[in-house]
Design a protein around this motif. Structure first.
Motif, short mmCIF file in Angstrom:
data_model
loop_
_atom_site.label_atom_id
_atom_site.label_comp_id
_atom_site.label_asym_id
_atom_site.label_seq_id
_atom_site.Cartn_x
_atom_site.Cartn_y
_atom_site.Cartn_z
N LEU A 102 -12.21 -10.85 1.35
CA LEU A 102 -11.16 -11.87 0.83
C LEU A 102 -11.12 -11.83 -0.58
CD1 LEU A 102 -9.46 -14.26 1.53
CD2 LEU A 102 -11.59 -15.54 1.41
N ARG A 103 -12.27 -11.79 -1.44
CA ARG A 103 -12.11 -11.60 -2.54
C ARG A 103 -11.37 -10.51 -3.30
NH1 ARG A 103 -17.19 -10.37 -3.83
NH2 ARG A 103 -16.57 -8.19 -4.66
N ASP A 104 -11.68 -9.19 -2.40
CA ASP A 104 -10.91 -8.09 -2.86
C ASP A 104 -9.59 -8.15 -2.70
OD1 ASP A 104 -13.33 -6.86 -3.95
OD2 ASP A 104 -13.21 -5.54 -2.09
N ASP A 105 -9.20 -8.72 -1.66
CA ASP A 105 -7.82 -8.88 -1.12
C ASP A 105 -6.87 -9.84 -2.13
OD1 ASP A 105 -7.54 -6.86 0.55
OD2 ASP A 105 -8.45 -8.21 2.18
N GLN A 106 -7.55 -10.86 -2.60
CA GLN A 106 -6.98 -11.72 -3.39
C GLN A 106 -6.74 -10.83 -4.82
OE1 GLN A 106 -9.94 -14.78 -3.19
NE2 GLN A 106 -8.64 -16.02 -1.76
N GLU A 107 -7.74 -10.16 -5.04
CA GLU A 107 -7.43 -9.32 -6.43
C GLU A 107 -6.36 -8.05 -6.25
OE1 GLU A 107 -11.07 -7.47 -7.20
OE2 GLU A 107 -11.99 -9.49 -7.65
N ASN A 108 -6.41 -7.67 -4.95
CA ASN A 108 -5.22 -6.81 -4.64
C ASN A 108 -3.88 -7.42 -4.69
OD1 ASN A 108 -7.06 -4.61 -4.22
ND2 ASN A 108 -6.93 -4.67 -1.95
N LEU A 109 -3.74 -8.78 -4.18
CA LEU A 109 -2.60 -9.32 -4.45
C LEU A 109 -2.07 -9.40 -5.81
CD1 LEU A 109 -0.32 -11.00 -2.79
CD2 LEU A 109 -1.74 -13.07 -2.86
N THR A 110 -2.90 -9.84 -6.54
CA THR A 110 -2.77 -9.98 -8.06
C THR A 110 -2.20 -8.68 -8.51
OG1 THR A 110 -4.54 -11.74 -8.43
CG2 THR A 110 -3.63 -10.66 -10.42
N VAL A 111 -2.72 -7.58 -8.13
CA VAL A 111 -2.43 -6.33 -8.71
C VAL A 111 -1.02 -5.98 -7.94
CG1 VAL A 111 -2.83 -3.60 -8.47
CG2 VAL A 111 -4.68 -5.33 -9.01
N LEU A 112 -0.73 -6.33 -6.73
CA LEU A 112 0.70 -6.11 -6.15
C LEU A 112 1.83 -6.74 -6.96
CD1 LEU A 112 -0.27 -6.01 -2.21
CD2 LEU A 112 0.94 -4.09 -3.77
N ASN A 113 1.33 -7.95 -7.23
CA ASN A 113 2.28 -8.76 -8.03
C ASN A 113 2.84 -8.30 -9.32
OD1 ASN A 113 2.72 -10.87 -6.02
ND2 ASN A 113 0.96 -11.97 -6.54
N GLY A 114 1.80 -7.91 -9.91
CA GLY A 114 1.87 -7.00 -11.02
C GLY A 114 2.55 -5.67 -10.97
N VAL A 115 2.58 -4.99 -10.09
CA VAL A 115 3.26 -3.86 -9.50
C VAL A 115 4.67 -4.22 -9.45
CG1 VAL A 115 3.44 -2.00 -7.89
CG2 VAL A 115 1.42 -2.34 -8.80
N GLN A 161 -5.51 1.34 -6.88
CA GLN A 161 -6.63 0.61 -6.86
C GLN A 161 -6.34 -0.29 -5.69
OE1 GLN A 161 -6.92 -2.17 -10.04
NE2 GLN A 161 -8.06 -3.50 -8.90
N VAL A 162 -5.25 -0.66 -5.12
CA VAL A 162 -5.32 -1.62 -3.84
C VAL A 162 -5.47 -0.59 -2.73
CG1 VAL A 162 -3.66 -2.91 -2.62
CG2 VAL A 162 -3.65 -3.19 -4.96
N ASN A 163 -5.08 0.65 -2.57
CA ASN A 163 -5.17 1.48 -1.80
C ASN A 163 -6.60 1.70 -1.43
OD1 ASN A 163 -2.52 1.60 -1.46
ND2 ASN A 163 -2.00 3.61 -2.58
N PHE A 164 -7.30 1.99 -2.60
CA PHE A 164 -8.64 2.67 -2.58
C PHE A 164 -9.63 1.33 -1.85
CE2 PHE A 164 -12.95 2.61 -4.33
CZ PHE A 164 -13.22 3.84 -3.77
N LYS A 165 -9.38 0.20 -2.24
CA LYS A 165 -10.15 -0.88 -1.63
C LYS A 165 -9.80 -1.24 -0.16
CE LYS A 165 -11.02 -3.70 -5.90
NZ LYS A 165 -10.67 -4.90 -6.54
N ASN A 166 -8.47 -1.26 -0.02
CA ASN A 166 -8.17 -1.27 1.62
C ASN A 166 -8.87 -0.27 2.46
OD1 ASN A 166 -6.53 -3.83 1.36
ND2 ASN A 166 -4.71 -2.87 1.10
N ARG A 167 -8.70 1.02 1.96
CA ARG A 167 -9.36 2.09 2.70
C ARG A 167 -10.59 1.71 2.77
NH1 ARG A 167 -10.38 4.67 6.28
NH2 ARG A 167 -10.16 7.30 6.51
N ALA A 168 -11.45 1.56 1.88
CA ALA A 168 -12.77 1.37 2.01
C ALA A 168 -13.20 -0.06 3.03
CB ALA A 168 -13.49 0.84 0.60
N HIS A 169 -12.16 -1.08 3.09
CA HIS A 169 -12.51 -2.30 3.82
C HIS A 169 -12.24 -1.51 5.40
CE1 HIS A 169 -11.23 -5.43 0.74
NE2 HIS A 169 -12.55 -4.86 0.48
#
Length: 192
Positions: free
Chosen positions: A52-65, A139-147
């Motif tokens: 959940l914490r990582d996915d919230q960070e991922n959402l922030t990154v996606l918003n930036g992209v 970064q998002v792809n890496f975290k999602n793949r690890a999850h």
């Protein structure tokens, strides 16, 4: 040969990014729904909290992209429909906990593949602005793949519990037997 990113292709990539953002929001919502259901298992609960914490960070990154990409694309109607169906299933009693986590893993897989396709598209098109905008997506792809890989272990535990009422054997010997069984399956497949 340099390929110019025309408006049609740019819009298609932007729509994929919008779909990815919607999937990322769905992952967060699903994790928030799953957390109370695993409260009796500290290890699985901690893992989902980390997701959940990582996915919230991922959402922030996606918003930036999306902001760098400069498009106000919206997710596809089919993506909205899919999200509604998933939310109904996650809120309902039709699925077991294992099945809900399995559905969550499939959403992760879809997010991983969508992110990888956008990354590959940016590689195929010689547009430095696009590559710069898309770069944080790795970064998002890496975290999602690890999850996704960690969710397989969670599913193994929950599925075994649902079927037997017991936890699976996680010892080194059990893992060795799993690997041997997998290799046997490969070799059997080659000889048929």
């Amino acid at each position: 040969m340099v390929t110019v990113l025309d408006d049609t292709r740019r819009s298609a990539i932007a729509m994929e990014l919008a779909d990815l953002k919607a999937l990322q929001e769905l992952l967060i919502a699903t994790e928030q729904k799953l957390l109370p259901k695993v409260s009796s298992d500290q290890e699985i609960g901690d893992r989902l909290s980390d997701f959940l914490r990582d996915d919230q960070e991922n959402l922030t990154v996606l918003n930036g992209v999306l902001a760098k990409f400069g498009s106000a694309a919206q997710p596809r109607d089919t993506t909205h429909q899919y999200i509604e169906q998933v939310n109904q299933l996650m809120d309902g009693d039709e699925l077991t906990l294992y099945q809900k986590v399995s559905a969550h893993e499939r959403i992760k897989h879809q997010a991983v593949m969508t992110g990888l396709i956008v990354h590959k598209a940016s590689q195929a098109i010689e547009d430095e602005e696009l590559k710069t905008a898309i770069a944080p997506l790795n970064q998002v792809n890496f975290k999602n793949r690890a999850h996704q890989e960690q969710l397989k272990g969670v599913m193994e535990v929950l599925g075994t519990r649902e079927l037997t009422g017991k936890d699976p054997d996680q010892s080194v010997w059990a893992r060795t037997q799993d690997a041997v069984a997998a290799l046997r399956g490969v070799f059997d497949g080659l000889t048929q």
